[in-house]
Motif scaffolding. Structure first.
Motif, PDB file in Angstrom:
ATOM      1  N   GLU A  17      33.519  34.663  42.744  1.00 33.78           N
ATOM      2  CA  GLU A  17      32.470  34.318  41.794  1.00 33.78           C
ATOM      3  C   GLU A  17      31.756  35.598  41.378  1.00 33.78           C
ATOM      4  O   GLU A  17      31.504  36.462  42.217  1.00 33.78           O
ATOM      5  CB  GLU A  17      31.504  33.358  42.487  1.00 33.78           C
ATOM      6  CG  GLU A  17      30.580  32.607  41.574  1.00 33.78           C
ATOM      7  CD  GLU A  17      29.746  31.609  42.359  1.00 33.78           C
ATOM      8  OE1 GLU A  17      28.961  32.057  43.217  1.00 33.78           O
ATOM      9  OE2 GLU A  17      29.906  30.402  42.136  1.00 33.78           O
ATOM     10  N   CYS A  18      31.450  35.703  40.100  1.00 34.52           N
ATOM     11  CA  CYS A  18      30.710  36.870  39.606  1.00 34.52           C
ATOM     12  C   CYS A  18      29.314  36.891  40.220  1.00 34.52           C
ATOM     13  O   CYS A  18      28.662  35.863  40.307  1.00 34.52           O
ATOM     14  CB  CYS A  18      30.623  36.817  38.083  1.00 34.52           C
ATOM     15  SG  CYS A  18      29.632  38.130  37.378  1.00 34.52           S
ATOM     16  N   HIS A  19      28.863  38.072  40.667  1.00 31.70           N
ATOM     17  CA  HIS A  19      27.539  38.183  41.273  1.00 31.70           C
ATOM     18  C   HIS A  19      26.445  37.929  40.247  1.00 31.70           C
ATOM     19  O   HIS A  19      25.365  37.457  40.584  1.00 31.70           O
ATOM     20  CB  HIS A  19      27.347  39.590  41.862  1.00 31.70           C
ATOM     21  CG  HIS A  19      28.110  39.812  43.119  1.00 31.70           C
ATOM     22  ND1 HIS A  19      27.584  39.566  44.358  1.00 31.70           N
ATOM     23  CD2 HIS A  19      29.387  40.231  43.331  1.00 31.70           C
ATOM     24  CE1 HIS A  19      28.486  39.842  45.287  1.00 31.70           C
ATOM     25  NE2 HIS A  19      29.594  40.247  44.671  1.00 31.70           N
ATOM     26  N   ASN A  20      26.738  38.276  38.980  1.00 25.51           N
ATOM     27  CA  ASN A  20      25.701  38.211  37.951  1.00 25.51           C
ATOM     28  C   ASN A  20      25.641  36.848  37.268  1.00 25.51           C
ATOM     29  O   ASN A  20      24.590  36.222  37.231  1.00 25.51           O
ATOM     30  CB  ASN A  20      25.967  39.297  36.916  1.00 25.51           C
ATOM     31  CG  ASN A  20      24.861  39.410  35.914  1.00 25.51           C
ATOM     32  OD1 ASN A  20      23.692  39.493  36.286  1.00 25.51           O
ATOM     33  ND2 ASN A  20      25.208  39.394  34.649  1.00 25.51           N
ATOM     34  N   CYS A  21      26.805  36.373  36.736  1.00 26.56           N
ATOM     35  CA  CYS A  21      26.775  35.163  35.909  1.00 26.56           C
ATOM     36  C   CYS A  21      27.448  33.973  36.584  1.00 26.56           C
ATOM     37  O   CYS A  21      27.501  32.897  35.995  1.00 26.56           O
ATOM     38  CB  CYS A  21      27.433  35.434  34.563  1.00 26.56           C
ATOM     39  SG  CYS A  21      29.196  35.723  34.649  1.00 26.56           S
ATOM     40  N   LYS A  22      27.950  34.134  37.798  1.00 28.71           N
ATOM     41  CA  LYS A  22      28.525  33.048  38.603  1.00 28.71           C
ATOM     42  C   LYS A  22      29.788  32.430  37.997  1.00 28.71           C
ATOM     43  O   LYS A  22      30.167  31.334  38.370  1.00 28.71           O
ATOM     44  CB  LYS A  22      27.499  31.930  38.854  1.00 28.71           C
ATOM     45  CG  LYS A  22      26.184  32.390  39.427  1.00 28.71           C
ATOM     46  CD  LYS A  22      26.338  32.935  40.818  1.00 28.71           C
ATOM     47  CE  LYS A  22      24.992  33.401  41.374  1.00 28.71           C
ATOM     48  NZ  LYS A  22      25.135  34.213  42.565  1.00 28.71           N
ATOM     49  N   SER A  23      30.444  33.118  37.054  1.00 30.63           N
ATOM     50  CA  SER A  23      31.697  32.602  36.524  1.00 30.63           C
ATOM     51  C   SER A  23      32.840  32.978  37.472  1.00 30.63           C
ATOM     52  O   SER A  23      32.719  33.903  38.262  1.00 30.63           O
ATOM     53  CB  SER A  23      31.972  33.162  35.124  1.00 30.63           C
ATOM     54  OG  SER A  23      32.172  34.550  35.195  1.00 30.63           O
ATOM     55  N   VAL A  24      33.943  32.252  37.393  1.00 27.32           N
ATOM     56  CA  VAL A  24      35.081  32.475  38.280  1.00 27.32           C
ATOM     57  C   VAL A  24      35.869  33.678  37.791  1.00 27.32           C
ATOM     58  O   VAL A  24      36.244  33.753  36.620  1.00 27.32           O
ATOM     59  CB  VAL A  24      35.990  31.225  38.313  1.00 27.32           C
ATOM     60  CG1 VAL A  24      37.199  31.474  39.185  1.00 27.32           C
ATOM     61  CG2 VAL A  24      35.206  30.039  38.825  1.00 27.32           C
TER      62      VAL A  24
ATOM     63  N   VAL B 225      36.430  43.518  37.168  1.00 30.91           N
ATOM     64  CA  VAL B 225      35.188  43.388  36.421  1.00 30.91           C
ATOM     65  C   VAL B 225      35.148  42.024  35.739  1.00 30.91           C
ATOM     66  O   VAL B 225      36.166  41.535  35.262  1.00 30.91           O
ATOM     67  CB  VAL B 225      35.088  44.517  35.363  1.00 30.91           C
ATOM     68  CG1 VAL B 225      33.825  44.377  34.546  1.00 30.91           C
ATOM     69  CG2 VAL B 225      35.136  45.868  36.027  1.00 30.91           C
ATOM     70  N   CYS B 226      33.979  41.412  35.727  1.00 33.38           N
ATOM     71  CA  CYS B 226      33.808  40.117  35.088  1.00 33.38           C
ATOM     72  C   CYS B 226      33.964  40.289  33.583  1.00 33.38           C
ATOM     73  O   CYS B 226      33.326  41.144  32.979  1.00 33.38           O
ATOM     74  CB  CYS B 226      32.427  39.560  35.417  1.00 33.38           C
ATOM     75  SG  CYS B 226      32.062  38.029  34.583  1.00 33.38           S
ATOM     76  N   SER B 227      34.836  39.468  32.975  1.00 32.49           N
ATOM     77  CA  SER B 227      35.055  39.578  31.534  1.00 32.49           C
ATOM     78  C   SER B 227      33.963  38.886  30.745  1.00 32.49           C
ATOM     79  O   SER B 227      33.816  39.109  29.545  1.00 32.49           O
ATOM     80  CB  SER B 227      36.422  39.001  31.161  1.00 32.49           C
ATOM     81  OG  SER B 227      36.475  37.647  31.564  1.00 32.49           O
ATOM     82  N   GLU B 228      33.189  38.029  31.395  1.00 28.09           N
ATOM     83  CA  GLU B 228      32.141  37.291  30.698  1.00 28.09           C
ATOM     84  C   GLU B 228      30.907  38.175  30.465  1.00 28.09           C
ATOM     85  O   GLU B 228      30.342  38.166  29.377  1.00 28.09           O
ATOM     86  CB  GLU B 228      31.729  36.059  31.510  1.00 28.09           C
ATOM     87  CG  GLU B 228      32.845  35.052  31.722  1.00 28.09           C
ATOM     88  CD  GLU B 228      33.300  34.381  30.443  1.00 28.09           C
ATOM     89  OE1 GLU B 228      32.442  34.122  29.579  1.00 28.09           O
ATOM     90  OE2 GLU B 228      34.496  34.126  30.301  1.00 28.09           O
ATOM     91  N   CYS B 229      30.497  38.907  31.499  1.00 28.31           N
ATOM     92  CA  CYS B 229      29.256  39.669  31.390  1.00 28.31           C
ATOM     93  C   CYS B 229      29.466  41.163  31.612  1.00 28.31           C
ATOM     94  O   CYS B 229      28.540  41.936  31.390  1.00 28.31           O
ATOM     95  CB  CYS B 229      28.221  39.140  32.375  1.00 28.31           C
ATOM     96  SG  CYS B 229      28.646  39.378  34.098  1.00 28.31           S
ATOM     97  N   GLY B 230      30.654  41.600  32.049  1.00 26.10           N
ATOM     98  CA  GLY B 230      30.929  43.021  32.221  1.00 26.10           C
ATOM     99  C   GLY B 230      30.339  43.626  33.482  1.00 26.10           C
ATOM    100  O   GLY B 230      30.206  44.838  33.577  1.00 26.10           O
TER     101      GLY B 230
HETATM  102 ZN   LIG Z   1      29.832  37.828  35.163  1.00 20.52          ZN
END
Ligand SMILES: [Zn+2]
Length: 89
Positions: A29-36, A42-47
């Motif tokens: 889970e992303c630490h910032n936006c909680k997306s999978v 790196v999270c592609s949703e929030c970077g």
């Molecule tokens: Zn994220």
């Protein structure tokens, strides 16, 4: 040399191969936006990666481009407006 006693039928071979390529992938889970997300990526949703901003997202890039374009247009209008006014006078 050892030899198989019986022929392996197509059905038995197919059954053996049926579950060969399937593995359940790990995810986190992303630490910032909680997306999978995939682990260690790196999270592609929030970077974000481990809570630190690493990448600009596609949306942020589009926004920055749009703002740059607006600023450029505004600057052009400011520079062009006096010349047009002078030409009319
Ligand atoms: Zn994220």
């Amino acid at each position: 040399m050892p030899v198989p006693k019986r022929k392996r039928s197509h059905s038995r071979i197919a059954k053996a191969h049926a579950n060969k390529g399937y593995k359940i992938k790990a995810f986190t889970e992303c630490h910032n936006c909680k997306s999978v997300i995939n682990p260690h990526q790196v999270c592609s949703e929030c970077g974000h990666y481990k809570g630190v901003k690493i990448l600009k997202t596609k949306m942020e890039r589009a926004m920055s481009r749009g703002e740059a374009r607006k600023a450029k247009e505004a600057h052009q209008k400011e520079t062009q407006a006096p010349t047009v006014a002078q030409g009319q006078e």
